[in-house]
Design a protein around this motif. Structure first.
Motif, PDB file in Angstrom:
ATOM      1  N   GLY A 129      66.233  36.908 -14.266  1.00 51.62           N
ATOM      2  CA  GLY A 129      65.086  38.180 -14.654  1.00 51.62           C
ATOM      3  C   GLY A 129      63.493  36.940 -14.212  1.00 51.62           C
ATOM      4  O   GLY A 129      62.491  37.251 -15.266  1.00 51.62           O
ATOM      5  N   TYR A 130      63.680  35.443 -13.586  1.00 52.08           N
ATOM      6  CA  TYR A 130      62.506  34.494 -13.351  1.00 52.08           C
ATOM      7  C   TYR A 130      62.296  34.951 -12.104  1.00 52.08           C
ATOM      8  O   TYR A 130      61.310  34.285 -11.879  1.00 52.08           O
ATOM      9  CB  TYR A 130      63.373  33.695 -13.036  1.00 52.08           C
ATOM     10  N   ALA A 131      62.641  36.088 -11.305  1.00 48.43           N
ATOM     11  CA  ALA A 131      62.164  35.671 -10.390  1.00 48.43           C
ATOM     12  C   ALA A 131      62.631  38.070  -9.294  1.00 48.43           C
ATOM     13  O   ALA A 131      63.500  37.762  -9.274  1.00 48.43           O
ATOM     14  CB  ALA A 131      62.145  35.326  -9.260  1.00 48.43           C
ATOM     15  N   ASP A 132      61.603  38.458  -9.019  1.00 42.20           N
ATOM     16  CA  ASP A 132      62.212  39.248  -7.624  1.00 42.20           C
ATOM     17  C   ASP A 132      62.258  39.240  -6.663  1.00 42.20           C
ATOM     18  O   ASP A 132      63.336  39.561  -5.608  1.00 42.20           O
ATOM     19  CB  ASP A 132      60.233  40.650  -7.716  1.00 42.20           C
ATOM     20  N   ASN A 133      61.775  38.277  -5.777  1.00 42.90           N
ATOM     21  CA  ASN A 133      61.828  37.936  -4.119  1.00 42.90           C
ATOM     22  C   ASN A 133      62.412  36.383  -4.500  1.00 42.90           C
ATOM     23  O   ASN A 133      61.161  35.303  -4.631  1.00 42.90           O
ATOM     24  CB  ASN A 133      61.269  38.268  -3.813  1.00 42.90           C
ATOM     25  N   LEU A 134      63.097  35.553  -3.471  1.00 43.40           N
ATOM     26  CA  LEU A 134      63.335  34.079  -3.322  1.00 43.40           C
ATOM     27  C   LEU A 134      63.753  34.163  -2.183  1.00 43.40           C
ATOM     28  O   LEU A 134      64.475  35.152  -1.226  1.00 43.40           O
ATOM     29  CB  LEU A 134      63.719  33.297  -4.471  1.00 43.40           C
ATOM     30  N   VAL A 135      63.540  32.663  -1.642  1.00 43.89           N
ATOM     31  CA  VAL A 135      65.446  32.600  -0.155  1.00 43.89           C
ATOM     32  C   VAL A 135      65.396  31.310  -0.523  1.00 43.89           C
ATOM     33  O   VAL A 135      65.273  30.512  -0.994  1.00 43.89           O
ATOM     34  CB  VAL A 135      63.240  32.633   1.128  1.00 43.89           C
ATOM     35  N   ALA A 136      66.673  31.250   0.205  1.00 41.34           N
ATOM     36  CA  ALA A 136      67.552  30.246   0.070  1.00 41.34           C
ATOM     37  C   ALA A 136      67.633  29.345   1.468  1.00 41.34           C
ATOM     38  O   ALA A 136      68.229  30.638   2.608  1.00 41.34           O
ATOM     39  CB  ALA A 136      69.131  30.069  -0.752  1.00 41.34           C
ATOM     40  N   VAL A 137      67.230  28.187   1.850  1.00 43.22           N
ATOM     41  CA  VAL A 137      67.677  28.019   3.646  1.00 43.22           C
ATOM     42  C   VAL A 137      68.402  26.545   3.697  1.00 43.22           C
ATOM     43  O   VAL A 137      67.581  25.883   2.323  1.00 43.22           O
ATOM     44  CB  VAL A 137      65.735  27.851   3.728  1.00 43.22           C
ATOM     45  N   THR A 138      68.895  26.416   4.673  1.00 38.31           N
ATOM     46  CA  THR A 138      69.691  25.078   4.546  1.00 38.31           C
ATOM     47  C   THR A 138      69.581  25.114   5.735  1.00 38.31           C
ATOM     48  O   THR A 138      69.636  25.712   6.560  1.00 38.31           O
ATOM     49  CB  THR A 138      70.555  24.992   4.310  1.00 38.31           C
ATOM     50  N   SER A 139      69.564  23.476   6.532  1.00 37.01           N
ATOM     51  CA  SER A 139      69.082  23.165   7.815  1.00 37.01           C
ATOM     52  C   SER A 139      69.764  21.827   8.459  1.00 37.01           C
ATOM     53  O   SER A 139      70.306  21.052   7.272  1.00 37.01           O
ATOM     54  CB  SER A 139      67.947  22.410   8.135  1.00 37.01           C
ATOM     55  N   SER A 140      70.951  21.414   9.201  1.00 41.03           N
ATOM     56  CA  SER A 140      70.708  20.545   9.949  1.00 41.03           C
ATOM     57  C   SER A 140      70.560  19.701  11.441  1.00 41.03           C
ATOM     58  O   SER A 140      70.239  21.632  11.682  1.00 41.03           O
ATOM     59  CB  SER A 140      72.408  19.556   9.655  1.00 41.03           C
ATOM     60  N   HIS A 141      70.638  18.425  11.342  1.00 44.34           N
ATOM     61  CA  HIS A 141      70.761  19.170  12.952  1.00 44.34           C
ATOM     62  C   HIS A 141      71.296  17.623  13.863  1.00 44.34           C
ATOM     63  O   HIS A 141      71.298  16.143  13.087  1.00 44.34           O
ATOM     64  CB  HIS A 141      68.822  18.306  13.010  1.00 44.34           C
ATOM     65  N   PHE A 142      72.071  17.513  14.975  1.00 46.65           N
ATOM     66  CA  PHE A 142      73.007  16.824  15.056  1.00 46.65           C
ATOM     67  C   PHE A 142      72.600  15.217  15.419  1.00 46.65           C
ATOM     68  O   PHE A 142      72.137  14.286  15.097  1.00 46.65           O
ATOM     69  CB  PHE A 142      73.419  17.453  16.648  1.00 46.65           C
ATOM     70  N   CYS A 143      71.034  15.514  15.729  1.00 46.42           N
ATOM     71  CA  CYS A 143      70.552  14.278  16.171  1.00 46.42           C
ATOM     72  C   CYS A 143      69.874  13.145  15.036  1.00 46.42           C
ATOM     73  O   CYS A 143      69.737  12.168  14.935  1.00 46.42           O
ATOM     74  CB  CYS A 143      69.559  14.512  17.106  1.00 46.42           C
ATOM     75  N   SER A 144      69.076  14.207  14.059  1.00 45.92           N
ATOM     76  CA  SER A 144      68.607  13.541  13.201  1.00 45.92           C
ATOM     77  C   SER A 144      70.017  13.202  12.073  1.00 45.92           C
ATOM     78  O   SER A 144      70.042  11.798  11.418  1.00 45.92           O
ATOM     79  CB  SER A 144      68.345  14.142  12.319  1.00 45.92           C
ATOM     80  N   ALA A 145      71.065  13.353  12.012  1.00 41.25           N
ATOM     81  CA  ALA A 145      72.358  13.287  11.280  1.00 41.25           C
ATOM     82  C   ALA A 145      73.015  11.873  11.946  1.00 41.25           C
ATOM     83  O   ALA A 145      73.198  11.021  11.110  1.00 41.25           O
ATOM     84  CB  ALA A 145      73.353  14.439  11.204  1.00 41.25           C
ATOM     85  N   GLU A 146      72.956  12.109  13.234  1.00 37.70           N
ATOM     86  CA  GLU A 146      73.526  10.927  14.128  1.00 37.70           C
ATOM     87  C   GLU A 146      72.789  10.071  13.223  1.00 37.70           C
ATOM     88  O   GLU A 146      73.049   8.701  12.992  1.00 37.70           O
ATOM     89  CB  GLU A 146      73.423  10.899  15.441  1.00 37.70           C
ATOM     90  N   ARG A 147      71.523   9.536  13.408  1.00 38.18           N
ATOM     91  CA  ARG A 147      70.966   8.570  13.555  1.00 38.18           C
ATOM     92  C   ARG A 147      70.935   8.059  11.706  1.00 38.18           C
ATOM     93  O   ARG A 147      70.883   6.784  11.572  1.00 38.18           O
ATOM     94  CB  ARG A 147      69.348   9.004  13.596  1.00 38.18           C
TER      95      ARG A 147
END
Length: 338
Positions: A129-147
């Motif tokens: 009951g703490y929110a009606d709408n929210l967003v969950a998001v996650t990312s990765s990038h080959f080049c940034s992870a390799e570095r």
């Protein structure tokens, strides 16, 4: 007593949140893979018009949130929380995205388990009951992870056959207390499991034991069995980790082979795209769930799915100091059948 707690590590929701919309953005290599037609946006350029790979990844998150809101017929101001994470130091991609979006922000780090972690905590916020709408998001990038984790791309080093290819991708899901769409009924929070693997080029083997621990705990806590699911899918184990997980679960008394696969296995064609053991990265389970799996749930191909994002909790420092690789896995049970 925690009335929604079920067994040792599982929560069963009284008012299961809806996943009312999703979006996904991936890089060119991912778009050329077997799931290419399912992604919402396929980039033509890994830099996405930015001056660095890190800023490109942040832009992917930001635009993915906007697209998910648009797909859910919401405005950014309607989203009460942003739960986001990535693989970069100090959550650079998520933090810079949150700066632009101006949504109240929880920054999360679970390595490649972060998508299931964000969905888990988001579902708890909605059900509580703490929110009606929210967003969950996650990312990765080959080049940034390799570095960050391995070598500069300019090094051009040969990759071990046990190595996985970090996915350039992001996935966003809008959770709501009302609407239409699949609903999150249970989450099983994982424990850190470490069986002593030190090889950073074999993260599938390092993460597999945590996936086994979480999946078997989910079954024990809920009384559900593999046959109750149309699909059980881990996040980032790739070919080697998937095989280990399947064998270890069978030893635990759970035969999952008829319903089990892995996002890192699905996203690339290993032979044609030379990705060795498959895909990995925060964006792997995020982009696959928010495109292919979600769409197939809407189409009723899958009516009950167990998403188990898996993470290797290593850092460049821990590897250099000779530490083993702890693993974590979080499970989210999603169903059309309520």
């Amino acid at each position: 007593m925690a009335e929604k707690k079920k067994g040792k590590q599982t929560v069963e929701f009284v008012n299961p949140p809806y996943i009312i919309s999703t979006s996904s953005i991936v890089g060119p290599k991912e778009g050329e893979g077997p799931l290419g037609n399912h992604f919402h946006v396929v980039l033509q350029d890994d830099l996405y018009g930015e001056k660095s790979w890190e800023l490109s990844e942040s832009k992917m998150q930001r635009e993915c949130v906007k697209l998910a809101a648009q797909n859910g017929k919401l405005e950014i101001k309607d989203l009460e929380y942003l739960l986001a994470g990535d693989l970069l130091n100090q959550l650079m991609a998520a933090t810079f995205s949150a700066r632009a979006l101006e949504i109240p922000f929880f920054g999360l780090y679970g390595a490649c388990s972060t998508m299931a972690e964000s969905l888990s905590l988001g579902a708890m916020l909605i059900d509580g009951g703490y929110a009606d709408n929210l967003v969950a998001v996650t990312s990765s990038h080959f080049c940034s992870a390799e570095r960050q984790y391995r070598n500069p791309l300019e090094h051009g080093n040969q990759r071990a056959m046990t190595a996985q290819w970090t996915v350039t991708g992001t996935g966003a899901a809008i959770l709501s207390n009302k609407g239409k769409g699949p609903r999150i009924t249970h989450v099983t929070t994982g424990k850190v499991v470490d069986l002593g693997i030190k090889d950073a080029n074999n993260m599938g083997a390092a993460m597999a034991p945590s996936a086994v621990d979480t999946i078997s705990t989910h079954f024990k806590d809920t009384g559900l069995r593999p046959k109750d699911y149309d699909l059980i899918i881990t996040g980032d184990l790739g070919l080697i980790g998937k095989e280990i997980t399947e064998e270890m679960l069978k030893d635990e008394g759970f035969d999952v082979k008829d319903v089990y696969t892995d996002c890192g296995v699905l996203i690339f064609d290993g032979e044609k795209q030379d990705t060795h053991a498959g895909g990995s990265g925060c964006g792997c389970s995020a982009s696959v769930f928010c495109s292919y799996i979600y769409k197939e749930m809407l189409n009723k191909k899958y009516n009950r799915v167990l998403l188990v994002s898996t993470g290797a909790l290593l850092s460049p420092t821990s590897s250099q100091q000779g530490e083993t690789i702890p693993g974590i896995a979080h499970a989210v049970s999603i169903t059309n059948e309520i």
